[in-house]
Design a protein around this motif. Sequence first.
Motif, short mmCIF file in Angstrom:
data_model
loop_
_atom_site.label_atom_id
_atom_site.label_comp_id
_atom_site.label_asym_id
_atom_site.label_seq_id
_atom_site.Cartn_x
_atom_site.Cartn_y
_atom_site.Cartn_z
N UNK A 165 -15.67 -27.67 -6.15
CA UNK A 165 -14.85 -28.88 -6.29
C UNK A 165 -15.42 -29.82 -7.35
N UNK A 166 -16.74 -30.01 -7.32
CA UNK A 166 -17.37 -30.91 -8.29
C UNK A 166 -17.14 -30.39 -9.72
N UNK A 167 -17.38 -29.10 -9.92
CA UNK A 167 -17.17 -28.51 -11.24
C UNK A 167 -15.70 -28.67 -11.67
N UNK A 168 -14.80 -28.36 -10.71
CA UNK A 168 -13.38 -28.39 -11.05
C UNK A 168 -12.96 -29.80 -11.46
N UNK A 169 -13.45 -30.78 -10.74
CA UNK A 169 -13.07 -32.16 -11.07
C UNK A 169 -13.55 -32.54 -12.47
N UNK A 170 -14.81 -32.20 -12.80
CA UNK A 170 -15.31 -32.55 -14.13
C UNK A 170 -14.50 -31.85 -15.22
N UNK A 171 -14.15 -30.60 -14.98
CA UNK A 171 -13.36 -29.84 -15.95
C UNK A 171 -11.94 -30.43 -16.06
N UNK A 172 -11.33 -30.70 -14.92
CA UNK A 172 -9.95 -31.19 -14.95
C UNK A 172 -9.86 -32.55 -15.65
N UNK A 173 -10.84 -33.41 -15.37
CA UNK A 173 -10.84 -34.73 -16.02
C UNK A 173 -10.96 -34.57 -17.53
N UNK A 174 -11.75 -33.58 -17.94
CA UNK A 174 -11.88 -33.32 -19.38
C UNK A 174 -10.60 -32.71 -19.94
N UNK A 175 -10.08 -31.71 -19.27
CA UNK A 175 -8.89 -31.00 -19.77
C UNK A 175 -7.69 -31.93 -19.91
N UNK A 176 -7.59 -32.88 -19.00
CA UNK A 176 -6.45 -33.80 -19.07
C UNK A 176 -6.51 -34.58 -20.39
N UNK A 177 -7.71 -35.02 -20.77
CA UNK A 177 -7.87 -35.78 -22.01
C UNK A 177 -7.76 -34.87 -23.24
N UNK A 178 -8.42 -33.73 -23.15
CA UNK A 178 -8.45 -32.80 -24.29
C UNK A 178 -7.04 -32.28 -24.60
N UNK A 179 -6.31 -31.91 -23.54
CA UNK A 179 -4.98 -31.32 -23.78
C UNK A 179 -4.00 -32.36 -24.32
N UNK A 180 -4.19 -33.62 -23.92
CA UNK A 180 -3.31 -34.67 -24.45
C UNK A 180 -3.47 -34.77 -25.96
N UNK A 181 -4.70 -34.61 -26.42
CA UNK A 181 -4.95 -34.65 -27.87
C UNK A 181 -4.50 -33.36 -28.54
N UNK A 182 -4.76 -32.24 -27.86
CA UNK A 182 -4.38 -30.94 -28.44
C UNK A 182 -2.86 -30.87 -28.65
N UNK A 183 -2.14 -31.56 -27.78
CA UNK A 183 -0.67 -31.56 -27.90
C UNK A 183 -0.22 -32.19 -29.22
N UNK A 184 -1.11 -32.95 -29.87
CA UNK A 184 -0.80 -33.54 -31.18
C UNK A 184 -1.41 -32.75 -32.33
N UNK A 185 -1.84 -31.54 -32.06
CA UNK A 185 -2.50 -30.74 -33.09
C UNK A 185 -1.60 -30.52 -34.30
#
Lengths: 246, 330
Positions: A92-112
Amino acid sequence: MSLLPAVVALGDDALVLGQRLSEWCGKAPLLEEEMAMANTALDFLGRARLYYGYANTLGGRDEDGYTFHRDAREYTNLLLFELPGADFAAATARQFLVDAFDELHSAELANSADATLADIGAKVHKEATYHRCHSAAWMVRLGDGTDESRRRMQQALEDVWGYRQELFVNAPAEQPLVEQGILPDRAELRAAWQEAVATTLAEATLTVPAASWAVKGGRQGIHTEHLGVMLAELQHLSRSHPGAKW
Amino acid sequence: MAAASDEFQARIDREERIEPQDWMPEGYRRTLVRQISQHAHSEVIGMQPEGGWISRAPSLERKVILLAKVQDEGGHGLYLYGAAETLGVSRDELIDAMHTGKAKYSSIFNYPALTWADVGAIGWLVDSAAIVNQVPLQRCSYGPYARAMMRICKEESFHQRQGYDIMLALARGSAAQREMAQDALNRWWWPTLMMFGPSDADSIHSSQSFAWKIKRYGNDELRQKFIDQAVPQAEVLGLKIPDDDLQWDAATGHYRIGAIDWDEFQQVVSGNGPCSRQRLAHHRQVQEDGAWVREAVAVHAAKHRAGSDGPKAAARNSDTAQEGRADAAV
């Protein structure tokens, strides 16, 4: 010229965590969470297929070539994604850290500037937002649950904390792509990530770890010992029957 | 009471659905709890043999399909526990009954899944047999069970196809793959036939279940239906059914089979199958490993009962949520 390895690296992140999540099948603490973890696993494996599929059109191998026919040293996923996460607190701890990152990263990637990556980013963003809601809710439930669950979650956070640093480093192959607006600048995501994580941890009555340790090496193929064991299981059947179709 | 009982039977005879709030004989309720919980446990225990192959699936596509399939089985478990809960038992009680051996699950899952072909054979044979068993249950007299079965049957037909598709790929593959497929058929054929249960003459639960329209076809009749479907499918695969006495009977229009080893069946049903201890030990271990999580969920929910978060465990003990769960399951 460095687009192909960058795309494969994103695929590797998704694949190894998809595999880790799928290992939970039949082992989750609640049948409802069994469904949820399988859904998340399917989203990550689906992402891996999108990235590998794109890599294939860029002159790379096909998805099974990447998945089954590379050794651990050729995998370029970040270490955080490959950690075993063998108990529910660690997962759960790992997943949360990854998900919090992916949410931010993917928002930017969507503007690639790259149309395919922008499409993948938009799709991932929808999933990651939902995943982050789900894993953040678990952080809060377990952090602010019993004394035992808080102790376990705090320990799990401490154990995984040093693996977060790699999330915010642009690998040498990625740097030119960042400058061309093809990949998000990871360094710039750090502040927003820290804020998002701190907010959830506060609600969970957990403490942001003070430790400054950092482990790195994933993008260079310098992994934890866990990856080789995971790949042995993942790859053995496919490799035992060279050329077979399944 | 006799009048209530007569009226109940009259409703059954008119093909009316019995719903949770309706009066029902205690024996009807008990029979349904036994059957539905056994079915729910089978879905959940059934995740183990196939689930063990997700990490080793030989292609990424097969991995994703298998994971989705095993996830469906967990979902079937959820619908069915929900349906059982409408009869006034909790999921925890039902699981305890399985752990203590009071409640059973399908004997088929006490056999080991040894190769990738077993994943194909389970989907093809075991899911086919399940469909043959379950299609009539969509017309079971108890409403929540019948409605759960409608959803389950739709998904099972996908499962059956994915299993057959795995077998087809193996049958058209290398010599080693064909051998793997034949070996899996050899090991899964007879246990699958046993899934339908003993001959009707020897089945202890049958006659009253017929009267209550919980059951509509006999075990032998359903078994025959499965055999008649599976034999031509094996021919398409180019695989041999492991029964030297198997023959087409033109007079009846059915395949006739050799003798089923009912001693083996009795052994497996009594908890002495090759994997019986392993399956239960795994389920118990998972329950134990997750106990701290479920406890934390309950405590968190209790702390925040006024708020809107922490839904599941708080829900577990409240009557309104029991109703909500029942609705969700039907």
